[in-house]
Scaffold this active site. Sequence first.
Site, PDB file in Angstrom:
ATOM      1  CB  THR A 260      -0.886  -0.044   1.149  1.00 49.04           C
ATOM      2  OG1 THR A 260      -1.890   1.044   1.138  1.00 49.04           O
ATOM      3  CG2 THR A 260      -0.243   0.168   2.593  1.00 49.04           C
TER       4      THR A 260
ATOM      5  CG  ASN B 290      -4.447   4.964   2.401  1.00 48.37           C
ATOM      6  OD1 ASN B 290      -4.164   5.480   3.223  1.00 48.37           O
ATOM      7  ND2 ASN B 290      -5.460   4.859   1.761  1.00 48.37           N
TER       8      ASN B 290
ATOM      9  CE  LYS C  98      -6.370   0.831   1.298  1.00 51.49           C
ATOM     10  NZ  LYS C  98      -6.158   0.003   0.126  1.00 51.49           N
TER      11      LYS C  98
ATOM     12  CG  ASP D 136      -8.804  -3.033  -4.383  1.00 53.52           C
ATOM     13  OD1 ASP D 136      -7.991  -2.172  -4.574  1.00 53.52           O
ATOM     14  OD2 ASP D 136      -9.931  -3.050  -5.000  1.00 53.52           O
ATOM     15  CB  SER D 137     -10.977  -1.377   0.816  1.00 54.32           C
ATOM     16  OG  SER D 137      -9.861  -0.621   0.770  1.00 54.32           O
TER      17      SER D 137
ATOM     18  CG  PHE E 219      -8.668   6.828   4.990  1.00 53.24           C
ATOM     19  CD1 PHE E 219      -8.386   5.845   5.912  1.00 53.24           C
ATOM     20  CD2 PHE E 219      -8.508   6.422   3.526  1.00 53.24           C
ATOM     21  CE1 PHE E 219      -8.485   4.664   5.690  1.00 53.24           C
ATOM     22  CE2 PHE E 219      -8.562   4.970   3.076  1.00 53.24           C
ATOM     23  CZ  PHE E 219      -8.595   4.198   4.120  1.00 53.24           C
TER      24      PHE E 219
ATOM     25  CE1 TYR F 206     -15.565   8.832  -2.320  1.00 53.16           C
ATOM     26  CE2 TYR F 206     -14.130   6.911  -1.766  1.00 53.16           C
ATOM     27  CZ  TYR F 206     -14.692   8.072  -2.635  1.00 53.16           C
ATOM     28  OH  TYR F 206     -14.371   8.212  -4.059  1.00 53.16           O
ATOM     29  CG  ASP F 207     -13.224   6.958   7.292  1.00 50.90           C
ATOM     30  OD1 ASP F 207     -13.983   6.025   6.648  1.00 50.90           O
ATOM     31  OD2 ASP F 207     -12.503   6.794   7.827  1.00 50.90           O
TER      32      ASP F 207
ATOM     33  CG  HIS G 253     -14.226  -1.574   5.067  1.00 51.53           C
ATOM     34  ND1 HIS G 253     -14.238  -0.681   5.915  1.00 51.53           N
ATOM     35  CD2 HIS G 253     -13.382  -1.068   4.002  1.00 51.53           C
ATOM     36  CE1 HIS G 253     -13.578   0.265   5.686  1.00 51.53           C
ATOM     37  NE2 HIS G 253     -13.021   0.085   4.551  1.00 51.53           N
TER      38      HIS G 253
HETATM   39  P1  ITT Z   1      -3.345   1.497  -1.851  1.00 48.50           P
HETATM   40  O1  ITT Z   1      -3.838   0.907  -3.436  1.00 48.50           O
HETATM   41  O2  ITT Z   1      -2.131   1.776  -2.154  1.00 48.50           O
HETATM   42  O3  ITT Z   1      -3.577   0.409  -0.802  1.00 48.50           O
HETATM   43  P2  ITT Z   1      -5.580   3.092  -1.933  1.00 48.50           P
HETATM   44  O4  ITT Z   1      -5.991   4.249  -1.204  1.00 48.50           O
HETATM   45  O5  ITT Z   1      -5.431   3.584  -3.335  1.00 48.50           O
HETATM   46  O6  ITT Z   1      -4.149   2.754  -1.630  1.00 48.50           O
HETATM   47  P3  ITT Z   1      -7.570   1.154  -2.748  1.00 48.50           P
HETATM   48  O7  ITT Z   1      -7.139   0.931  -4.070  1.00 48.50           O
HETATM   49  O8  ITT Z   1      -7.913  -0.059  -1.748  1.00 48.50           O
HETATM   50  O9  ITT Z   1      -6.514   1.908  -1.825  1.00 48.50           O
HETATM   51  O10 ITT Z   1      -8.811   2.262  -2.866  1.00 48.50           O
HETATM   52  C1  ITT Z   1      -9.455   2.579  -1.397  1.00 48.50           C
HETATM   53  C2  ITT Z   1     -10.238   3.745  -1.620  1.00 48.50           C
HETATM   54  O11 ITT Z   1     -11.440   3.480  -1.266  1.00 48.50           O
HETATM   55  C3  ITT Z   1      -9.659   4.619  -0.752  1.00 48.50           C
HETATM   56  O12 ITT Z   1      -8.589   5.474  -1.290  1.00 48.50           O
HETATM   57  C4  ITT Z   1     -10.854   5.340  -0.123  1.00 48.50           C
HETATM   58  O13 ITT Z   1     -11.279   6.388  -1.149  1.00 48.50           O
HETATM   59  C5  ITT Z   1     -11.788   4.291   0.056  1.00 48.50           C
HETATM   60  N1  ITT Z   1     -11.791   3.565   1.074  1.00 48.50           N
HETATM   61  C6  ITT Z   1     -11.140   2.472   1.180  1.00 48.50           C
HETATM   62  N2  ITT Z   1     -11.356   2.268   2.798  1.00 48.50           N
HETATM   63  C7  ITT Z   1     -11.734   3.340   3.457  1.00 48.50           C
HETATM   64  C8  ITT Z   1     -11.816   3.641   4.520  1.00 48.50           C
HETATM   65  O14 ITT Z   1     -11.616   2.987   5.737  1.00 48.50           O
HETATM   66  N3  ITT Z   1     -12.504   4.899   5.119  1.00 48.50           N
HETATM   67  C9  ITT Z   1     -12.847   5.737   3.572  1.00 48.50           C
HETATM   68  N4  ITT Z   1     -12.318   5.678   2.639  1.00 48.50           N
HETATM   69  C10 ITT Z   1     -12.261   4.329   2.387  1.00 48.50           C
END
Ligand code: ITT
Length: 195
Positions: free
Chosen positions: A7, A9, A12, A67-68, A148, A150-151, A176
Amino acid sequence: MKLYLVTSNENKLKEVRLILPAGFDVESVETIAPKKDIVEDSATFFGNSLKKIEAYKDLGVPLLADDSGLVIDSLGGFPGVNSTRFMENSHYLTKMQIILDRMVNEENRAARFVCAALFYDPSNGVLVGVEGKVDGIIARKQSGENGFGYDPIFVPQGYSQTFGVLGDSVKMELSHRAKAFKKLFSLVHLYTGKK
Ligand code: ITT
């Protein structure tokens, strides 16, 4: 056991560390390898999570991937697997406002956060995958500065405030990501104990 989360992020990583059981340590994979441009174009969260693992599996270290995204029923699952890529160069305040504007006359506010988490063992190619979900609703306005993404517009079931207001302690109980990684760590624990 040292695990490397694929990641970029930081949020995360922080959330995964908050639920890390004793005996495990997690770092970003970017502490041992250059950041890669992973094309997350799969139709599913698991597909994108697998792309993250595949991008770094040659390192030969135990990997984790997450991935979330946010899935909104009345918008046909949008932004879903495109949660990051939707208006990628815009601030989340703008992205969230666009979603709220699209839903201004919408009574069906049902939504969920989904997380597909994977563990990869380089010694034998074993891959363990789990999914975590939290149901809730999309708020009428943005509130709170915790968390972070959409929280600030997501109100988990059983609460009347957003994750942005509720903060880490509630998120670590029912998000989640917390559900997925708690499940994943218990499986990895069982698995590594039997290896
Ligand atoms: P990595 O791929 O580097 O892990 P990313 O932020 O791009 O980082 P994802 O591809 O999994 O991660 O996309 C997840 C997105 O979904 C994230 O950037 C947020 O916009 C949203 N998201 C996921 N989990 C979240 C959470 O716990 N709270 C708020 N928004 C979330």
